[in-house]
Scaffold this active site. Structure first.
Site, PDB file in Angstrom:
ATOM      1  N   SER A   1       0.836  -1.196   0.000  1.00  0.00           N
ATOM      2  CA  SER A   1       0.000   0.000   0.000  1.00  0.00           C
ATOM      3  C   SER A   1       0.876   1.253   0.000  1.00  0.00           C
ATOM      4  CB  SER A   1      -0.969  -0.050   1.187  1.00  0.00           C
ATOM      5  OG  SER A   1      -2.005   0.895   1.042  1.00  0.00           O
TER       6      SER A   1
ATOM      7  N   HIS B   1      -4.423  -1.281  -4.815  1.00  0.00           N
ATOM      8  CA  HIS B   1      -5.831  -1.632  -4.562  1.00  0.00           C
ATOM      9  C   HIS B   1      -6.706  -1.273  -5.769  1.00  0.00           C
ATOM     10  CE1 HIS B   1      -4.087  -1.899  -0.643  1.00  0.00           C
ATOM     11  NE2 HIS B   1      -4.050  -0.593  -0.466  1.00  0.00           N
TER      12      HIS B   1
END
Length: 233
Positions: free
Chosen positions: A133, A169
């Site tokens: 992330s 994502h």
């Protein structure tokens, strides 16, 4: 033994629920260790700046390392740097794993303390840089982030070790795909050797990675089927 070329593994995974520990290192982290050429007990330094250097999470990762034969250390910046020589600490590692959280805060604090330059030296020396992330976006020019609030915004001041953007994502959060494609039109795990992406990887069957490029005033999306890494069960 350092990697034979500067190596970055930028991911949206890497950790999973442990069987005897709260978390354990998944196939992507283990692949980063393999890429490093580590011999004996691998050395992994976790940097949790993006999540505020949470001591409880650091303890969970240390326990995971003990269970999996990995020597885990932590480089913290809260409330002060945990070492006098960040460069020396990083150069002793096989892998640096950067956790998720606020990529905007991560970049600001790294630059304030000079950690960005220490990481560049480690990368050039063959220490494998990896993360999830925020710890995936940071190595690139930028990407999309919720660091500034619930509505996604672009971040454009990444470290730029890799001359690309990164949409983490991308297919799992509703806002990510349309914003990322609009940003490209306007101006899982990816393995980079030097600055060239050489392979797409996944811990889960059925997941994909995507290459988004500009085509005139539109974004063109190409799905890349990743190699699924085996589980170490």
């Amino acid at each position: 033994m350092p990697a034979d070329a500067p190596t970055i593994l930028a991911t949206s995974g890497g950790l999973r629920h442990g069987r005897r520990t709260e978390v354990e290192f998944g196939p992507l982290v283990l692949h980063a260790i393999e890429l490093s050429g580590a011999t004996g007990r691998p050395r992994l330094c976790h940097i949790g700046t993006a999540g505020g250097d949470q001591r409880s999470f650091q303890a969970s990762l240390s326990a995971a390392g003990d269970a999996q034969g990995i020597a885990v250390s932590h480089l913290s910046l809260f409330y002060m740097p945990s070492t006098d020589d960040m460069t020396a600490l990083l150069l002793e590692q096989d892998v640096v794993w950067v956790g998720g959280g606020s990529v905007a805060n991560l970049l600001a604090l790294w630059r304030l303390h000079g950690l960005d330059q220490s990481l560049r030296q480690a990368w050039r020396a063959g220490v494998v840089l990896a993360g999830v992330s925020a710890g995936s976006v940071c190595w690139h020019i930028g990407g999309t982030t919720d660091s500034f609030g619930p509505d996604l915004r672009p971040v454009t001041n990444g470290l730029a070790f890799l001359p690309y953007s990164n949409g983490v994502h991308y297919d799992s959060e509703a806002q990510r795909r349309p914003l990322y494609q609009r940003l490209v039109a306007d101006g899982t795990g990816l393995l980079y050797r030097g600055t060239q992406m050489t392979e797409a990887l996944s811990e889960v069957k059925g997941k994909g990675t995507y290459r988004v490029t500009r085509d005139g005033d539109r974004a063109r999306e190409e799905r890349i089927e990743p190699r699924v890494l085996p589980r170490a069960d």
